[in-house]
Scaffold this active site. Sequence first.
Site, mmCIF file in Angstrom:
data_model
loop_
_atom_site.group_PDB
_atom_site.id
_atom_site.type_symbol
_atom_site.label_atom_id
_atom_site.label_comp_id
_atom_site.label_asym_id
_atom_site.label_seq_id
_atom_site.Cartn_x
_atom_site.Cartn_y
_atom_site.Cartn_z
ATOM 1 N N GLU A 72 -25.529 39.927 -35.367
ATOM 2 C CA GLU A 72 -26.472 38.979 -34.758
ATOM 3 C C GLU A 72 -26.055 37.535 -34.995
ATOM 4 O OE1 GLU A 72 -28.233 40.246 -32.600
ATOM 5 O OE2 GLU A 72 -28.192 42.324 -33.289
ATOM 6 N N HIS B 100 -23.599 36.429 -32.420
ATOM 7 C CA HIS B 100 -24.205 36.034 -31.145
ATOM 8 C C HIS B 100 -24.630 34.560 -31.181
ATOM 9 C CE1 HIS B 100 -24.223 39.826 -29.042
ATOM 10 N NE2 HIS B 100 -24.836 40.444 -30.038
#
Length: 169
Positions: A65, A68
């Site tokens: 994550e 990202h």
Amino acid sequence: MQTLRDYLARACRVLKTDYPEPELNYRQRGTTAGSACLQTWEIRLNPVLLTENGPGFIQDVVPHELAHLLVYRRFGRVAPHGREWQWMMTEVLGVPAVRTHRFDVTSVRARTFTYRCQCKTAHELTVRRHNKVLRGESQYLCRHCKSTLVWDNSAAAISSPCDLTPDQS
């Protein structure tokens, strides 16, 4: 979370920049392990999957994550698991670029409804898809015999994956 800080520090060192620490919360639900909110610089983690999978969850999901967020800041909006993200994972964060998790999701899987096709195969639809069928908003087809799925309301609701394609008509 120390793991997040460690990966962020590594990224800042490699990229020769200073990114702020993202907000971390535990509000992700369902079978999704985590998600990155690009505009708010936030990482959401699934508390149930975190509890059930401990350190393995943290080592897999947190850098995924974070990558990202870092990709969004560095390159703007690009393909979610494209070459920029893969580069960020492998070269910058030093972890394998794996798109999906392999955690057991039995405890977080949503209730499903059994549907049948002409070849008598059982298909499990999620509550959302089931409600769309009931409202007449959608139909789903068997991938094998291509017939429209019909709700088997005599079957008990169970939790298992479905093998569907939306009706394109």
